[in-house]
Structures are given as structure tokens and as C-alpha cells.
Design an enzyme around this catalytic site. Structure first.
Site, mmCIF file in Angstrom:
data_model
loop_
_atom_site.group_PDB
_atom_site.id
_atom_site.type_symbol
_atom_site.label_atom_id
_atom_site.label_comp_id
_atom_site.label_asym_id
_atom_site.label_seq_id
_atom_site.Cartn_x
_atom_site.Cartn_y
_atom_site.Cartn_z
ATOM 1 N N SER A 143 1.016 -0.755 0.042
ATOM 2 C CA SER A 143 0.170 -0.124 0.163
ATOM 3 C C SER A 143 0.922 0.641 0.318
ATOM 4 C CB SER A 143 -1.336 -0.255 1.746
ATOM 5 O OG SER A 143 -1.143 1.390 1.225
ATOM 6 N N TYR A 156 -1.539 -0.798 10.104
ATOM 7 C CA TYR A 156 -2.266 -1.303 8.743
ATOM 8 C C TYR A 156 -0.706 -0.887 8.062
ATOM 9 C CZ TYR A 156 -4.215 -0.642 4.207
ATOM 10 O OH TYR A 156 -4.322 -1.753 2.357
HETATM 11 N N1 LIG Z 1 -8.575 -0.385 -1.535
HETATM 12 C C1 LIG Z 1 -7.485 0.399 -0.751
HETATM 13 O O1 LIG Z 1 -7.526 1.673 -1.120
HETATM 14 C C2 LIG Z 1 -6.270 -0.259 -0.872
HETATM 15 C C3 LIG Z 1 -4.977 0.626 -0.972
HETATM 16 C C4 LIG Z 1 -3.935 0.510 -0.415
HETATM 17 C C5 LIG Z 1 -3.679 -1.453 -0.480
HETATM 18 N N2 LIG Z 1 -4.701 -1.875 -0.771
HETATM 19 C C6 LIG Z 1 -4.459 -3.590 -0.529
HETATM 20 O O2 LIG Z 1 -4.686 -4.870 -1.837
HETATM 21 C C7 LIG Z 1 -5.585 -5.836 -1.043
HETATM 22 C C8 LIG Z 1 -7.031 -5.895 -1.089
HETATM 23 O O3 LIG Z 1 -7.719 -5.307 -0.849
HETATM 24 P P1 LIG Z 1 -9.385 -4.296 -0.980
HETATM 25 O O4 LIG Z 1 -8.934 -2.677 -1.209
HETATM 26 O O5 LIG Z 1 -9.302 -5.135 -2.594
HETATM 27 O O6 LIG Z 1 -10.004 -5.055 -0.319
HETATM 28 P P2 LIG Z 1 -11.997 -5.205 -0.782
HETATM 29 O O7 LIG Z 1 -12.667 -5.460 -1.384
HETATM 30 O O8 LIG Z 1 -12.396 -5.478 1.077
HETATM 31 O O9 LIG Z 1 -11.095 -7.253 -0.608
HETATM 32 C C9 LIG Z 1 -10.381 -7.997 0.515
HETATM 33 C C10 LIG Z 1 -10.281 -9.180 0.059
HETATM 34 O O10 LIG Z 1 -9.784 -9.487 1.200
HETATM 35 C C11 LIG Z 1 -10.206 -11.085 1.375
HETATM 36 N N3 LIG Z 1 -10.245 -11.337 3.169
HETATM 37 C C12 LIG Z 1 -10.591 -10.158 3.837
HETATM 38 N N4 LIG Z 1 -10.689 -10.527 5.764
HETATM 39 C C13 LIG Z 1 -9.751 -11.494 5.571
HETATM 40 C C14 LIG Z 1 -8.640 -12.557 6.066
HETATM 41 N N5 LIG Z 1 -9.213 -12.481 6.924
HETATM 42 N N6 LIG Z 1 -8.335 -13.624 5.590
HETATM 43 C C15 LIG Z 1 -8.204 -14.044 3.996
HETATM 44 N N7 LIG Z 1 -8.703 -12.911 3.771
HETATM 45 C C16 LIG Z 1 -8.993 -11.958 4.077
HETATM 46 C C17 LIG Z 1 -11.514 -10.488 1.586
HETATM 47 O O11 LIG Z 1 -12.296 -11.572 1.579
HETATM 48 P P3 LIG Z 1 -14.336 -11.776 1.809
HETATM 49 O O12 LIG Z 1 -14.561 -10.381 1.195
HETATM 50 O O13 LIG Z 1 -14.712 -12.933 1.454
HETATM 51 O O14 LIG Z 1 -14.311 -11.119 3.369
HETATM 52 C C18 LIG Z 1 -11.828 -10.073 0.100
HETATM 53 O O15 LIG Z 1 -11.181 -10.654 -1.267
HETATM 54 C C19 LIG Z 1 -5.969 -4.782 0.491
HETATM 55 O O16 LIG Z 1 -4.318 -6.024 0.201
HETATM 56 C C20 LIG Z 1 -5.695 -3.695 1.078
HETATM 57 O O17 LIG Z 1 -4.599 -3.981 2.323
HETATM 58 C C21 LIG Z 1 -6.422 -1.283 -1.106
#
Ligand SMILES: NC(=O)c1ccc[n+]([C@@H]2O[C@H](COP(=O)([O-])OP(=O)(O)OC[C@H]3O[C@@H](n4cnc5c(N)ncnc54)[C@H](OP(=O)(O)O)[C@@H]3O)[C@@H](O)[C@H]2O)c1
Length: 251
Positions: A143, A156
Site C-alpha cells: 500500500s 496498517y
Molecule cells: N482499497 C484500497 O484503497 C487499497 C489501497 C492500498 C492497498 N490495498 C490492499 O489491497 C488488498 C485488497 O483489498 P481491497 O481494497 O480489494 O479490499 P476488499 O474489497 O475489502 O477485498 C479484500 C479481500 O481480502 C479478503 N479478506 C478479508 N479478510 C481476510 C482474512 N482474514 N483472510 C483472508 N482473506 C481476507 C476479502 O474476502 P471476503 O470479501 O470474502 O471477506 C476480500 O476478498 C488488501 O491487501 C489491501 O490492504 C487496498
């Protein structure tokens, strides 16, 4: 057929990456945590559109005691569905977001963030790497918070900084097997992260877009395209790198 494992493939960035990999003719093993329905929808979409096999397995990254069984399950599916003993690509994407001011930070919250975002991918990879094909590829989703200093996000941001640093060590240690390891640091992306903060508070979006050189926040496909590139042969000479994919956030 090549096979990729994408953690957190039920929603957001991981879902988009799984769909893009399917389009490239790559078999997909995606994981979900709570949203089985969405995971099954992703599988249906991949299989309907691309005649590619895909499966969804439940995984909780915060429970490393379950990883040996998870790895066993993956191996069984690789043999039964793809007639393979190995897989090719790993996208460590699953994770959780959210903040808490440093002076109020509880150990429980701290360890929840660290165990899910760093300890989980670390030891899950240890289990899976044993049957990754030599010459395989790993992409870890970090991130832009790992580089910045956003009040309330010390746990985080630090968990993601650990993930980025570990990626470089892994790139070195796995290089005798020609496995490439890179990480991606997305800026703000409209997903369910942090309990769907952008859907609950759409007023948060514009100020972040105003701080982004290209004038908007990211969408999952922006990140998925970079994941697919990192896994591709065209990036065959790139390892131990972290790239910010943010449209110039805070530039
Ligand atoms: N969105 C942003 O602004 C952003 C920015 C920088 C980095 N990221 C990173 O991108 C990655 C994906 O996040 P996203 O933004 O796509 O969010 P998201 O839509 O909330 O997706 C998160 C995914 O991780 C899964 N997950 C949640 N808790 C978990 C656990 N305890 N064990 C295994 N899997 C788990 C969820 O599964 P379920 O939905 O089935 O519960 C979902 O498939 C993350 O690592 C996040 O830190 C996101």
C-alpha cells in the site's frame, strides 16, 4: 495450463485480478474469507467467459494454524482439476484495512492487522512455495500507506511496509529457483476495504481525488492490470521491486 493462486479474490482488487488472469487463459484458485457468494460469482464469470477452470477455497489469513490443511487442499485440487503437482503464480492480495489513533491502539487491533496483512501472507507463502513451479512469480499487494504517514494508520502502514520489505528478501532467497517476487503499492482504490468506507462515506472520495495527480481515486482494474503485467513474461527481468500504482497520489 498455467495456474494462479489469488488470495482475497472474492472482492475488490483480487476479484479484478482473478478475472483478468482468467481472460489470459490462466486457471485460478481464488480464496475468500466471508463472502462465499461473491467468490462463486467470480468463478462463474471466469468459467462462462473463458472456458477456463477456476475454484474458490475459504482462507483466513489471520489463522496460520490452518495453512497446512489449506495447502493440502490446494494440492488435491491441482491434481484433480489441472492434473498438476505444482502451480505458477501467487498473488498475496487478501488483507484488511482500517485505522486507530496510536495512543488508543489496542494490542488486539494491532495483532489483527499484522496477523492478517503480514504474518498470514508470510507463512502461507512458506507452505505454498514448496510446490510452486521453478520460475514462478509472486506479487504482494502492499500500500502507498507503507511509504506515507497518515494519522491513525500506523499499524496498517507498518504491516504493509513489512510486506514490501519481506518481498525483497524473498526475491533474493527464491532467486536460485528463478522465482520473481515484486510488490505493488496502490493508492486509494474504491473497494470494500475498511468496511466499504467509500460507499459509506462518498464525501471522502473527492478530497483524495484532489490529492491525486491524475484527478481520481483508483478502481480495482487499475491495480489488476499491473498485477497481470508483473506476472507476465514481459516483466521477466524484474524482481525485488515495489511500484506505486496510484495515479500520482500525494505527488
Ligand atoms: N482499497 C484500497 O484503497 C487499497 C489501497 C492500498 C492497498 N490495498 C490492499 O489491497 C488488498 C485488497 O483489498 P481491497 O481494497 O480489494 O479490499 P476488499 O474489497 O475489502 O477485498 C479484500 C479481500 O481480502 C479478503 N479478506 C478479508 N479478510 C481476510 C482474512 N482474514 N483472510 C483472508 N482473506 C481476507 C476479502 O474476502 P471476503 O470479501 O470474502 O471477506 C476480500 O476478498 C488488501 O491487501 C489491501 O490492504 C487496498
Amino acid at each position: 495450463m498455467k495456474v494462479a493462486i489469488v488470495t482475497g479474490g472474492s472482492n475488490g482488487i483480487g476479484k479484478s485480478a482473478a478475472l483478468e488472469l482468467g481472460k489470459k487463459g490462466i486457471g485460478v484458485i481464488l480464496t475468500y474469507h466471508s463472502d462465499q457468494e461473491s467468490a462463486e460469482e467470480v468463478i462463474r464469470e471466469i468459467e462462462k467467459n473463458h472456458s477456463i477452470r477456476a475454484i474458490a477455497l475459504r482462507l483466513d489469513l489471520s489463522k496460520k494454524e490452518t495453512f497446512a490443511d489449506f495447502a493440502k487442499n490446494v494440492r488435491t485440487n491441482l491434481e484433480e482439476i489441472w492434473n498438476r503437482k505444482t502451480f505458477d503464480y501467487l498473488v498475496n492480495n487478501g488483507g484488511i484495512g482500517g485505522g486507530m489513533p496510536f495512543d488508543e491502539m489496542t494490542e488486539e487491533y494491532f495483532y489483527k492487522i499484522f496477523n492478517t496483512n503480514f504474518v498470514g501472507p508470510f507463512f502461507l507463502t512458506q507452505h505454498l512455495i514448496r510446490f510452486m513451479e521453478d520460475g514462478g512469480r509472486i506479487v504482494n499487494i502492499s500500500s502507498s500507506s507503507s511509504r506515507g504517514s497518515f494519522p491513525g494508520y500506523s499499524a496498517y502502514g507498518s504491516s504493509k511496509a513489512a510486506l514490501t520489505s519481506w518481498s525483497r528478501y524473498l526475491a533474493k532467497e527464491l532467486s536460485p529457483r528463478r522465482i520473481r517476487v515484486n510488490s505493488i503499492s496502490p493508492g486509494p482504490v474504491h473497494t470494500n476495504l475498511g468496511g466499504g468506507v467509500f460507499d459509506k462515506h462518498p464525501e471522502f472520495i473527492q478530497p483524495l481525488a484532489d490529492q491525486t495527480a491524475l484527478g481520481r481515486i483508483g478502481s480495482p482494474i487499475d491495480i489488476a492490470h499491473t498485477i497481470v503485467q508483473f506476472l507476465s513474461d514481459e516483466f521477466g527481468w524484474v524482481t525485488a521491486q515495489d511500484i506505486e500504482v496510484s495515479g500520482g497520489f500525494l505527488l
